[in-house]
Structures are given as structure tokens and as C-alpha cells.
Design a protein around this motif. Sequence first.
Motif, PDB file in Angstrom:
ATOM      1  N   GLU A  33       0.709  -1.212  -0.177  1.00 48.63           N
ATOM      2  CA  GLU A  33       0.253  -0.124  -0.015  1.00 48.63           C
ATOM      3  C   GLU A  33       0.813   1.243   0.166  1.00 48.63           C
ATOM      4  OE1 GLU A  33      -3.091  -0.007  -0.271  1.00 48.63           O
ATOM      5  OE2 GLU A  33      -3.524  -1.984   0.056  1.00 48.63           O
ATOM      6  N   SER A  34       0.467   2.193  -0.631  1.00 47.26           N
ATOM      7  CA  SER A  34       0.891   3.581  -0.554  1.00 47.26           C
ATOM      8  C   SER A  34       0.331   4.755   0.233  1.00 47.26           C
ATOM      9  CB  SER A  34       1.131   4.178  -2.331  1.00 47.26           C
ATOM     10  OG  SER A  34      -0.128   4.402  -2.760  1.00 47.26           O
ATOM     11  N   SER A  35      -0.622   4.169   0.717  1.00 47.75           N
ATOM     12  CA  SER A  35      -1.399   5.034   1.658  1.00 47.75           C
ATOM     13  C   SER A  35      -2.090   4.296   2.753  1.00 47.75           C
ATOM     14  CB  SER A  35      -2.516   5.831   0.855  1.00 47.75           C
ATOM     15  OG  SER A  35      -3.564   5.155   0.447  1.00 47.75           O
ATOM     16  N   ALA A  36      -2.355   5.048   3.945  1.00 46.94           N
ATOM     17  CA  ALA A  36      -2.907   4.387   4.753  1.00 46.94           C
ATOM     18  C   ALA A  36      -3.894   5.469   5.808  1.00 46.94           C
ATOM     19  CB  ALA A  36      -1.982   3.663   5.844  1.00 46.94           C
ATOM     20  N   SER A  37      -4.924   5.013   6.581  1.00 50.55           N
ATOM     21  CA  SER A  37      -5.810   5.729   7.075  1.00 50.55           C
ATOM     22  C   SER A  37      -6.098   4.863   8.637  1.00 50.55           C
ATOM     23  CB  SER A  37      -6.863   6.219   6.446  1.00 50.55           C
ATOM     24  OG  SER A  37      -7.696   5.155   6.201  1.00 50.55           O
ATOM     25  N   ARG A  38      -6.515   5.781   9.548  1.00 44.34           N
ATOM     26  CA  ARG A  38      -7.012   5.104  10.857  1.00 44.34           C
ATOM     27  C   ARG A  38      -7.770   6.253  11.574  1.00 44.34           C
ATOM     28  NH1 ARG A  38      -2.170   6.038  14.742  1.00 44.34           N
ATOM     29  NH2 ARG A  38      -2.843   8.381  14.492  1.00 44.34           N
TER      30      ARG A  38
ATOM     31  N   GLN B  98       1.577  -1.652  10.788  1.00 45.01           N
ATOM     32  CA  GLN B  98       2.070  -1.460   9.432  1.00 45.01           C
ATOM     33  C   GLN B  98       2.475   0.055   9.181  1.00 45.01           C
ATOM     34  OE1 GLN B  98       2.725  -3.847   7.197  1.00 45.01           O
ATOM     35  NE2 GLN B  98       2.048  -5.217   8.685  1.00 45.01           N
ATOM     36  N   LEU B  99       1.855   0.839  10.303  1.00 45.53           N
ATOM     37  CA  LEU B  99       2.294   2.024  10.045  1.00 45.53           C
ATOM     38  C   LEU B  99       3.742   2.567  10.367  1.00 45.53           C
ATOM     39  CD1 LEU B  99      -1.188   3.796  11.553  1.00 45.53           C
ATOM     40  CD2 LEU B  99      -0.508   3.304   9.134  1.00 45.53           C
ATOM     41  N   PRO B 100       4.380   3.633  10.056  1.00 42.99           N
ATOM     42  CA  PRO B 100       5.573   3.849  10.241  1.00 42.99           C
ATOM     43  C   PRO B 100       5.189   4.858  11.578  1.00 42.99           C
ATOM     44  CG  PRO B 100       5.190   4.579   7.872  1.00 42.99           C
ATOM     45  CD  PRO B 100       3.897   4.105   8.361  1.00 42.99           C
ATOM     46  N   ASN B 101       6.588   4.980  12.139  1.00 46.80           N
ATOM     47  CA  ASN B 101       6.482   5.892  13.415  1.00 46.80           C
ATOM     48  C   ASN B 101       7.630   6.987  13.074  1.00 46.80           C
ATOM     49  OD1 ASN B 101       6.592   6.966  15.974  1.00 46.80           O
ATOM     50  ND2 ASN B 101       7.933   5.774  16.670  1.00 46.80           N
ATOM     51  N   TYR B 102       6.867   8.478  12.963  1.00 50.11           N
ATOM     52  CA  TYR B 102       7.765   9.447  12.553  1.00 50.11           C
ATOM     53  C   TYR B 102       7.723  10.317  13.995  1.00 50.11           C
ATOM     54  CZ  TYR B 102       6.484   8.257   7.970  1.00 50.11           C
ATOM     55  OH  TYR B 102       6.448   7.677   6.777  1.00 50.11           O
ATOM     56  N   ASP B 103       6.885  10.521  14.848  1.00 52.23           N
ATOM     57  CA  ASP B 103       7.164  11.492  16.092  1.00 52.23           C
ATOM     58  C   ASP B 103       6.494  10.762  17.398  1.00 52.23           C
ATOM     59  OD1 ASP B 103       4.472  11.545  15.708  1.00 52.23           O
ATOM     60  OD2 ASP B 103       4.455  13.831  15.292  1.00 52.23           O
ATOM     61  N   SER B 104       6.197   9.491  17.384  1.00 43.68           N
ATOM     62  CA  SER B 104       5.673   9.093  18.712  1.00 43.68           C
ATOM     63  C   SER B 104       6.768   8.208  19.519  1.00 43.68           C
ATOM     64  CB  SER B 104       4.522   7.888  18.223  1.00 43.68           C
ATOM     65  OG  SER B 104       3.442   8.579  18.052  1.00 43.68           O
ATOM     66  N   GLY B 105       6.650   8.471  20.844  1.00 42.61           N
ATOM     67  CA  GLY B 105       7.478   7.570  21.857  1.00 42.61           C
ATOM     68  C   GLY B 105       6.731   7.269  23.176  1.00 42.61           C
ATOM     69  N   ALA B 106       7.191   6.393  23.739  1.00 43.63           N
ATOM     70  CA  ALA B 106       6.424   5.937  25.052  1.00 43.63           C
ATOM     71  C   ALA B 106       6.514   7.197  26.160  1.00 43.63           C
ATOM     72  CB  ALA B 106       6.885   4.817  25.719  1.00 43.63           C
TER      73      ALA B 106
END
Length: 796
Positions: A484-489, A533-541
Amino acid sequence: MRMMNKHFLLPCALQRMMPGRFARASISVAVALLQASLASAQSADNSPLQLKPSSELEEQLSSEARSSVPTFVSGEHITGRPDLETTVEGSAALRKVDVVIKADRLDYYQPTDTAKATGHVRVNRAGNVYEGPLLELRVDAFEGFFNEPSYHFLRNDAHGQADRVDFLDEQRAVIHNATFTTCKRLPGPSWMPDWILKASTISLDNEEDVGTAEGAVLSFKGVPLLPVPYISFPLSDQRKSGVLPPTLGMDNINGTEVSVPYYWNIAPNRDATITPTLMSKRGLNLDTEFRYLEANYSGSLRADWMPSDQLRNINRWGLNLNHQARLQSEWTSSGAVLNMSLNRVSDDNYWRDFTRTNGSLTQRLLANDATLMWTNGAWASSVRTLKWQTLQDVTAPIIPPYDRLPQIATRYTRPNLWGLDVTLDADYTRFQSDSSLTLQPNAERTFSVLQASRTFQTSAGYVRPKIQLHATNYQFDTVLANGESSASRVVPTLSMDAGLVFERDTQLFGRKLLQTLEPRAFYVNTPYRDQSQLPNYDSGAYDFNFATIYQENAFVGNDRISDSNLLTLGVTSRFLDPDTGAEAARVGLAQRLRFRDQNVTLPGALPAQDRISDILLGGSVNWDARWRFDGTVQVNPTTEQSVRSTLGASYNPGSYRTINAAYRFQRDSSEQLDIGWQWPLNDLWGDRGKYLGPGQGQGEGRWYSVGRLNYSMNEGKLVDSVLGFEYDAGCWLGRIVLERLQTSSITATQRIMFQLEFVGFSRLGVNPLKSLKDNIPNYQNLREPGAAPSRFSNYD
């Protein structure tokens, strides 16, 4: 005629005799190696002066206005002839505006406008006092001389003597064979100050606000330190261009280094400092700082340049820009605000090799950030661009963070909309980085969250239900593993926060207190949405502490929304002073109860399956203003062992007396002990000193110990350390400080800083004050700059 004990007006006006005060000084030739600051020394961080808006001008009484002001004379015997001469004998005094002349005898000859004072002549001008045997002056023209004067300046308690003062006019004077010191004069003819500046001539120009000294020598303890052929200094609080005091240093990276800054006073609201530094092991470094302050914008630009650094055999440079501006616009409620921060360096080793040149450039992650913000009614919006420079180390590589090129965000806030507090957040961000290092595709992310809450409050507690709806869409530059080249949530969240407050009067250790008991329950329910399947750009615990345990989402950032079905229970008890409301002590605990596994995780992390979380225990004690204790302990209920602990204590019984200690423990990771202090050593032999006012030390002849030690108990060695001594001699201060900073697991920078501060005049050597303030909580400078004293504090 003869009159006894009378007052009358004279047709004369004594103008400015000497400059009312000396202020921040600088040397005007390259051979000069000190700052002749005759009113106040430089600030602790070597910043020459604060900028002032260009509209701030010092008001002075004009010559025409002064000449129209009447002159008052008094004495025991007054004789004379009208329009010719007047003689005042016995306690003679002349007063005009801020000038008072007293003498045994005062003669005034009106045709030539000449006044002559003899015998114990004392001149007080705006609190500055000059004394000598003979004064002769053409009053309105202010031309004349003062023989063998001694002088004392109100602003910095400085004094000196001279053979003669020649008044050229109301603005200019020349002092011959002059001395200057701030050391308190002691009785006896053999007294000599610890430090003294001697000059063959000192020329004063009040119109240009400039003084110059020729043939000057600075002596300390009778030993000439610096022969200076020419010195220039300002006569007021206005800044002045010139060479600032040199700094000398020595460390294991730079070797011996000598810096001679040049300060350029461009305008009242603009200045620059140019600092060439010669390092014996590396070569020449040039540091330039430019500052500006306007009505709608301000900022600073700093640049470092080192050609052919012998340490790396390359050219080195660093750039730091900070700019803030307010922009006027018709389409916003109150204009827009622009903030810019630019940080760039030449190479990956810059942070390690230039630890002191520019503090903002000594990190491995350098942010280059520009943000434009504005409001429009209930809307608050911003546009941001953020680009990182990552300084890599082959022994400890960093995965570079994502650039945001751009980020557009807006927030709509509407309190009490149909009884609800409503907030809408929307964000569009273009994330970009090196995919070969991040192992993720770059993407455009659109994120929004709508939330509505209502608080039901009573005197005994509150209940706050809240509902949130998160919606996210990604557009990737390359396809994901699933093709997939797009994703939503889309993720909803329901939470409920409730608390009670109970109070009672109590008594503890003989002290009347108000005790509270504050139980709190926080429930959150967020359904599971597959985000693996989503990348992580700015999240952290989130860190596990009292500030985050009551959060709806377990992650900071917007790439992960944790699935949750959990209840957090906590209780806090406070002991309050019933009269002031000040908190004397506090203790609390909290724990989470999980009703199902948390399956949403960060990449590489395992799902949270523990039904009962670790227990948080925390508290603080401020029972006495001198003492403070605080700590947090995280305990695993299964193993009954501490997972992480932080304990701190501070003791501050008075000025220049502070001790701070901290213990930090994280199981299977680190264990450190940190202690910092400033303390008078004279206390050890019973000399407690005295209170001289804020920022004035504890009295002369006192030693102080200063330091900070950070010890790794796992490694069994000191990590960072600062250790030194200060000595206050009254009119001069001495400091010697040793500093060791860890730059990697096997390397460290070590340096020694030695400084002599001649109070009210200048500093020589390496300035350790910034290092002491950065490392020692509650550190106090022994001589803090203060406001100029009023001339009425020395009124005749």
C-alpha cells in the motif's frame, strides 16, 4: 557691606565639574589588556551590556537651563561690593542644582565670573565627592583647576587622588597623576590598596561620554600586572566600543588559549562582539556575535570560524541565529509572531571539539526551525519548517529525526459550547529523512482530533467525562511492506476523570496544619486498531511518572494511539499551612489496573500484558524553608523491588550557603550520585560573616568552596565534575575552578579556570561564573550587579 549668617543669590552657575559616575569601560587599542569599567564589571556571561531600544535617551539639564537656575551661598561672614566681588568666610558653601562647594573661604569676582575656594575645599556633585586645598574656576565657562584633589565616586565606592584637575570647559577635564581603586581606605599614612590603577593623565569628555587614560599601570599587591599605554572608557551607562578584558585558559584539547574580545557599540539597539582566540594546539579561532533589538523584532547572530584546525586538519565553522518578530496583519486578531532558530556546524566532531565556544552548538542534534504563529478569534494556527543536522559518531550512531517540511497546524477552542468544552486540532506534516538510515518511507501525514468534555464540580470534588475522535491519513513516497502507498486510521477514546478532596485540621510536631486527602480515579477506554504497518515519525512512550499516569494515550506524538481499557487509582495527601496555604509536605501513590492487553506498540516493542502496573510512590517535604526533600520510587509489585528511584535533598540556610544532593537509580541501567554546593569555609572556624545586602557577599576575608560531583556507581568513577574555591577580599575576588566534562565513554575535556576580579573595575583571566551557575543549583555570584545608588544617598 557685612552680613552675618545670611543667604542670597549669586549671578553665577557652577556647571558640571567632574563626571557624575564611571561606567562599563573598555580598552580602545590592541595593546590594552583590561576593561576599565569604573562603575560596574561585566556580566557573568561576559555579555558587555543589555541592548536598549533606540528611543531610550538620557535626559540632561542643558547649559542654558542651568545658567538660569539661581545659586545659593551661605557662611559665617559674607562681605563684598555689589556687581564686583563677594567673599564668604567660615563654613562657606555654594549650592546650585546638583553641585555643592564647601570651603573655609570662597571668593567670587563677578566681572570675570571667577570663583576661588581655599582651605578644606569639598565639592559634592550628584553624590560624587572631590576634596582638596584649592579650587579656582570661571563659573559659567567652567574653566579652571583643582589642586591636589582626592575623589570618591558614589556608584561603585571607588576613590583616588591626583596632583591637579584642569577643567577645560563644562564638558571636558584633564586629571594629572591620577589613581583609582575600590579598596576601602584604612587609617594610617602607610596604607596601600590591594589593587590600584595609576595613570599619568586622565582626560574626561562628558559631551562624547568618553574618558581616556595615558601611561596607565594596574598593580596588584604592589606588583605591576599590566602596563597600559592608553585606556579609553565611557563616563556613563552608555556602551562604548573597544577591546574587552582578555581571557586566558588551558585544557587538554585546546592547550593554552588567549582570547581578546573587541566590543563594537553600533547603536543603542545594536552591537557586536568579535573575539579572536589563539589556541596553542589548534590555531586561531574567530568568534563573532551580533545582537539587535527593534520595536517589532529582535535577535542575535553568532558565527565561529577556525581555518586549518590542527586538531582535525580541516576548516571548522559554526553558525547560530535566533530571530523573533511580530508581524502586523489585517487577517489576524493580534498580528503574527515569527520565531527562527538556525544552528549549523562544519562537521560531525564539532560538538566534541568546541564544548565552550557556543553552547547551542554543542549538541549532536542541531535544530533549524522557523515557525509562524497567529490567532483569529477561536482559531490558533501555525506554519513550521524544521530541518535537523545530525552529528554522527561511528562509536555511537544516531538514527536521524525527521525533518518537517512543512508542518501546518490549527486549533479551534470553544469553551462552554452547549455546556461542553470543545477543541479541534488539525495538522498536516511532510516528514522527510534518509530512508536508508530510518528504514521507513517518507510521507505526508494529516492528523486531526476532536474532543469534547464537561466538568461537574462541587466543593468536595469533580467528575470530568471526555470523548475524543482521532483521524489520521498517510500518503507515502514508497509502498509499504503490504504493497500500500497510503493508509488511514480512525480511533475513538472515552475517558472519565474523577476526584474528591477531604480536609481536616491536624497537628504535627507541634505545628498546626491543614491536611487533605485527595483520592482520584481515571478510566480510559480506547478500542484496538491495527497500527503495526504504520511507520513511526514522532511517537514515543511516555515516561512512567505522576504527570503521565493519568494520560489517555500511552504515547506522545500522533503516530500511535494506544488501545486501552484501564483504570488508574491514586491518592494524594498534603499538609498545608492554614494561614498561607504553603505546602509543608506531600505524599502520594498511584497504580494502573489493566483489564485487557495493550496490543498497539512502538516498532520492536512487546505488548503490555501486566494486569497490574508498577506502583508509584512519591512525596516532598518543605517543613522548613531551609530544607527540601523530594523523591519518587517505582516498585514492581511482583518482585517487590524498586525499578527506578529518584531521591533529592537541598539545604539552603542563607545567602551563599547551599548544598544539593540527588540519587538516581534505574535497575539494570544506571546508578548515579550527584552533589553540588556553595559554602563559606570560614564557617568551619566559627566566622559566620554578616549580611551586606543581596549580591554583596558575606564580608571581606572569606573563603568559599564551590563544586559539583556526578559519580557513576556502576562504573565506579566520576562522570562530570566541577571543583573550585572563591576568595572575597572586599575590593577584589579570586576564583580558581577545575572542570572535567565527559564527551564520550572514553574521552573527557579538562580545564582550569583562574580569575581575578577587581570589584567595580574589571576581571582578568578565565571566567568560571557561567560554569558555576550551570552546574550548581542556587549558586550566587559574590558581586551581583545592582542598581545605581541615588545621589541623595550621599547628599550634602
